[in-house]
Design a protein around this motif. Sequence first.
Motif, PDB file in Angstrom:
ATOM      1  N   VAL A  92       0.962  -1.074   0.000  1.00 38.57           N
ATOM      2  CA  VAL A  92       0.143   0.198   0.011  1.00 38.57           C
ATOM      3  C   VAL A  92       0.992   0.994   0.028  1.00 38.57           C
ATOM      4  CG1 VAL A  92      -1.719   1.281   1.190  1.00 38.57           C
ATOM      5  CG2 VAL A  92      -1.830  -1.173   1.284  1.00 38.57           C
ATOM      6  N   GLU A  93       0.867   1.938  -1.058  1.00 43.07           N
ATOM      7  CA  GLU A  93       2.031   2.944  -1.236  1.00 43.07           C
ATOM      8  C   GLU A  93       2.154   3.782  -0.011  1.00 43.07           C
ATOM      9  OE1 GLU A  93       4.960   4.825  -3.420  1.00 43.07           O
ATOM     10  OE2 GLU A  93       3.766   2.941  -3.838  1.00 43.07           O
ATOM     11  N   ASN A  94       3.155   4.051   0.370  1.00 44.70           N
ATOM     12  CA  ASN A  94       3.625   4.940   1.520  1.00 44.70           C
ATOM     13  C   ASN A  94       2.979   4.250   2.960  1.00 44.70           C
ATOM     14  OD1 ASN A  94       5.059   6.677  -0.061  1.00 44.70           O
ATOM     15  ND2 ASN A  94       3.509   7.873  -0.767  1.00 44.70           N
ATOM     16  N   GLU A  95       2.378   3.287   2.917  1.00 45.66           N
ATOM     17  CA  GLU A  95       1.788   2.789   4.371  1.00 45.66           C
ATOM     18  C   GLU A  95       2.241   1.489   4.576  1.00 45.66           C
ATOM     19  OE1 GLU A  95      -2.476   3.230   4.008  1.00 45.66           O
ATOM     20  OE2 GLU A  95      -2.464   5.237   3.133  1.00 45.66           O
ATOM     21  N   VAL A  96       2.288   0.421   3.801  1.00 38.13           N
ATOM     22  CA  VAL A  96       2.553  -0.934   4.031  1.00 38.13           C
ATOM     23  C   VAL A  96       3.316  -1.743   2.986  1.00 38.13           C
ATOM     24  CG1 VAL A  96       1.322  -3.113   4.693  1.00 38.13           C
ATOM     25  CG2 VAL A  96       0.184  -1.100   5.266  1.00 38.13           C
ATOM     26  N   LEU A  97       4.331  -2.395   3.504  1.00 38.84           N
ATOM     27  CA  LEU A  97       4.929  -3.354   2.790  1.00 38.84           C
ATOM     28  C   LEU A  97       4.778  -4.822   3.452  1.00 38.84           C
ATOM     29  CD1 LEU A  97       8.160  -1.326   1.934  1.00 38.84           C
ATOM     30  CD2 LEU A  97       6.592  -2.185   0.279  1.00 38.84           C
ATOM     31  N   GLY A  98       4.666  -5.858   2.692  1.00 39.48           N
ATOM     32  CA  GLY A  98       4.606  -7.114   3.442  1.00 39.48           C
ATOM     33  C   GLY A  98       5.111  -8.287   2.552  1.00 39.48           C
ATOM     34  N   TRP A  99       6.113  -9.055   3.078  1.00 37.04           N
ATOM     35  CA  TRP A  99       6.609 -10.189   2.109  1.00 37.04           C
ATOM     36  C   TRP A  99       6.644 -11.625   2.911  1.00 37.04           C
ATOM     37  CZ3 TRP A  99       8.825  -6.414   5.358  1.00 37.04           C
ATOM     38  CH2 TRP A  99       9.596  -6.885   6.195  1.00 37.04           C
ATOM     39  N   GLN A 100       6.828 -12.680   2.257  1.00 37.17           N
ATOM     40  CA  GLN A 100       6.939 -13.762   2.876  1.00 37.17           C
ATOM     41  C   GLN A 100       8.076 -14.798   1.776  1.00 37.17           C
ATOM     42  OE1 GLN A 100       2.978 -15.427   2.658  1.00 37.17           O
ATOM     43  NE2 GLN A 100       3.352 -16.189   0.664  1.00 37.17           N
ATOM     44  N   SER A 101       8.500 -15.689   2.469  1.00 36.62           N
ATOM     45  CA  SER A 101       9.237 -16.602   2.031  1.00 36.62           C
ATOM     46  C   SER A 101       8.618 -17.461   0.941  1.00 36.62           C
ATOM     47  CB  SER A 101      10.109 -17.376   2.869  1.00 36.62           C
ATOM     48  OG  SER A 101       9.072 -18.012   3.765  1.00 36.62           O
ATOM     49  N   VAL A 102       9.276 -17.773  -0.061  1.00 38.02           N
ATOM     50  CA  VAL A 102       8.408 -18.560  -1.314  1.00 38.02           C
ATOM     51  C   VAL A 102       8.814 -20.209  -1.030  1.00 38.02           C
ATOM     52  CG1 VAL A 102       8.512 -16.709  -3.211  1.00 38.02           C
ATOM     53  CG2 VAL A 102      10.301 -18.432  -3.024  1.00 38.02           C
ATOM     54  N   GLU A 103       7.883 -21.005  -1.571  1.00 36.78           N
ATOM     55  CA  GLU A 103       8.159 -22.203  -1.213  1.00 36.78           C
ATOM     56  C   GLU A 103       9.525 -22.786  -1.746  1.00 36.78           C
ATOM     57  OE1 GLU A 103       6.711 -25.860  -0.045  1.00 36.78           O
ATOM     58  OE2 GLU A 103       5.595 -24.088  -0.132  1.00 36.78           O
ATOM     59  N   GLY A 104      10.148 -23.394  -0.673  1.00 35.77           N
ATOM     60  CA  GLY A 104      11.436 -23.946  -1.235  1.00 35.77           C
ATOM     61  C   GLY A 104      12.658 -23.237  -0.706  1.00 35.77           C
ATOM     62  N   SER A 105      12.277 -22.177   0.223  1.00 34.69           N
ATOM     63  CA  SER A 105      13.423 -21.420   0.832  1.00 34.69           C
ATOM     64  C   SER A 105      13.967 -22.259   1.872  1.00 34.69           C
ATOM     65  CB  SER A 105      12.690 -19.958   1.391  1.00 34.69           C
ATOM     66  OG  SER A 105      12.582 -19.021   0.387  1.00 34.69           O
ATOM     67  N   GLU A 106      15.080 -21.899   2.331  1.00 36.82           N
ATOM     68  CA  GLU A 106      15.787 -22.625   3.232  1.00 36.82           C
ATOM     69  C   GLU A 106      15.094 -22.180   4.702  1.00 36.82           C
ATOM     70  OE1 GLU A 106      20.164 -23.469   2.772  1.00 36.82           O
ATOM     71  OE2 GLU A 106      19.733 -21.409   1.974  1.00 36.82           O
ATOM     72  N   ILE A 107      14.637 -21.029   4.679  1.00 43.14           N
ATOM     73  CA  ILE A 107      14.137 -20.260   5.993  1.00 43.14           C
ATOM     74  C   ILE A 107      12.549 -19.889   5.698  1.00 43.14           C
ATOM     75  CG2 ILE A 107      14.407 -18.497   7.627  1.00 43.14           C
ATOM     76  CD1 ILE A 107      17.447 -18.805   7.101  1.00 43.14           C
ATOM     77  N   LYS A 108      11.723 -20.205   6.599  1.00 47.67           N
ATOM     78  CA  LYS A 108      10.348 -19.774   6.603  1.00 47.67           C
ATOM     79  C   LYS A 108      10.315 -18.507   7.119  1.00 47.67           C
ATOM     80  CE  LYS A 108       5.513 -21.046   7.139  1.00 47.67           C
ATOM     81  NZ  LYS A 108       4.707 -22.208   7.543  1.00 47.67           N
ATOM     82  N   THR A 109       9.854 -17.294   6.370  1.00 51.01           N
ATOM     83  CA  THR A 109       9.804 -16.126   7.179  1.00 51.01           C
ATOM     84  C   THR A 109       8.701 -15.366   6.498  1.00 51.01           C
ATOM     85  OG1 THR A 109      11.100 -14.059   7.443  1.00 51.01           O
ATOM     86  CG2 THR A 109      11.366 -15.099   5.280  1.00 51.01           C
ATOM     87  N   LYS A 110       8.317 -14.221   7.327  1.00 50.71           N
ATOM     88  CA  LYS A 110       7.327 -13.108   6.556  1.00 50.71           C
ATOM     89  C   LYS A 110       7.524 -11.935   7.510  1.00 50.71           C
ATOM     90  CE  LYS A 110       3.329 -14.061   9.292  1.00 50.71           C
ATOM     91  NZ  LYS A 110       1.784 -14.515   9.057  1.00 50.71           N
ATOM     92  N   GLY A 111       7.230 -10.852   6.884  1.00 53.22           N
ATOM     93  CA  GLY A 111       7.416  -9.635   7.502  1.00 53.22           C
ATOM     94  C   GLY A 111       6.484  -8.510   6.899  1.00 53.22           C
ATOM     95  N   ARG A 112       6.211  -7.682   7.709  1.00 56.88           N
ATOM     96  CA  ARG A 112       5.289  -6.480   7.375  1.00 56.88           C
ATOM     97  C   ARG A 112       5.904  -5.282   8.109  1.00 56.88           C
ATOM     98  NH1 ARG A 112      -0.264  -4.326   9.113  1.00 56.88           N
ATOM     99  NH2 ARG A 112      -1.219  -4.148   7.263  1.00 56.88           N
ATOM    100  N   VAL A 113       5.981  -4.150   7.311  1.00 52.98           N
ATOM    101  CA  VAL A 113       6.331  -2.823   8.000  1.00 52.98           C
ATOM    102  C   VAL A 113       5.266  -1.808   7.500  1.00 52.98           C
ATOM    103  CG1 VAL A 113       8.114  -1.088   7.875  1.00 52.98           C
ATOM    104  CG2 VAL A 113       8.774  -3.592   7.317  1.00 52.98           C
ATOM    105  N   THR A 114       4.811  -1.225   8.555  1.00 54.12           N
ATOM    106  CA  THR A 114       3.736   0.080   8.333  1.00 54.12           C
ATOM    107  C   THR A 114       4.546   1.511   8.492  1.00 54.12           C
ATOM    108  OG1 THR A 114       3.048  -0.206  10.350  1.00 54.12           O
ATOM    109  CG2 THR A 114       1.797  -1.528   8.883  1.00 54.12           C
TER     110      THR A 114
END
Length: 180
Positions: free
Chosen positions: A88-110
């Motif tokens: 959401v432009e200038n408000e939110v960024l969210g990401w997550q690891s894709v299938e097959g990544s060595e580490i399962k992760t996700k993040g969200r910055v507001t």
Amino acid sequence: MASETSQDDAPKQAQRDDKDGELAIVGRSVTINRPRHELFAFWRDFSNLPQFMHAVEKIDVTGDRSSWTIKAPVGQHVTLETELVEVVENEVLGWQSVEGSEIKTKGRVTFEDAPADRGTVVSAEIGYEPPGGDLGRLFAKIFRAEPNIQARHELKRFKMLMEAGEIATGANHHANDGEH
């Protein structure tokens, strides 16, 4: 009456440490005296993140996907692949690891405007599940600091970089003593 506002750069009242499914979630907030759109734009280019994330060596970005290279002990590296899942432009960024990544992760910055024109409140929630076996032990060494402490330090480094243009360190550099 005393103000609820803390002088701490990543106040404890903004801390979150709980579980989301199998991922441990760590959350912190920091107020940065810069406009929201500048901070969002900097963070939106994930290749900038290694400038203040201590364990991240580099991030290669291809569209909405990123390949993170994380420093490991004894000159080793761990790689994980992520994809943007919320923007959401200038408000939110969210990401997550894709299938097959060595580490399962996700993040969200507001990114929210701080009260009284004091800049922007940046809140980060990062979740990860280290893998098992040798890789899990390696991951634990990489992130040997307690996750809440590490998240706090990374946001403080982000604040220094955005406000001062550099990250101050307490390290003594004796190697160059006597050289001018």
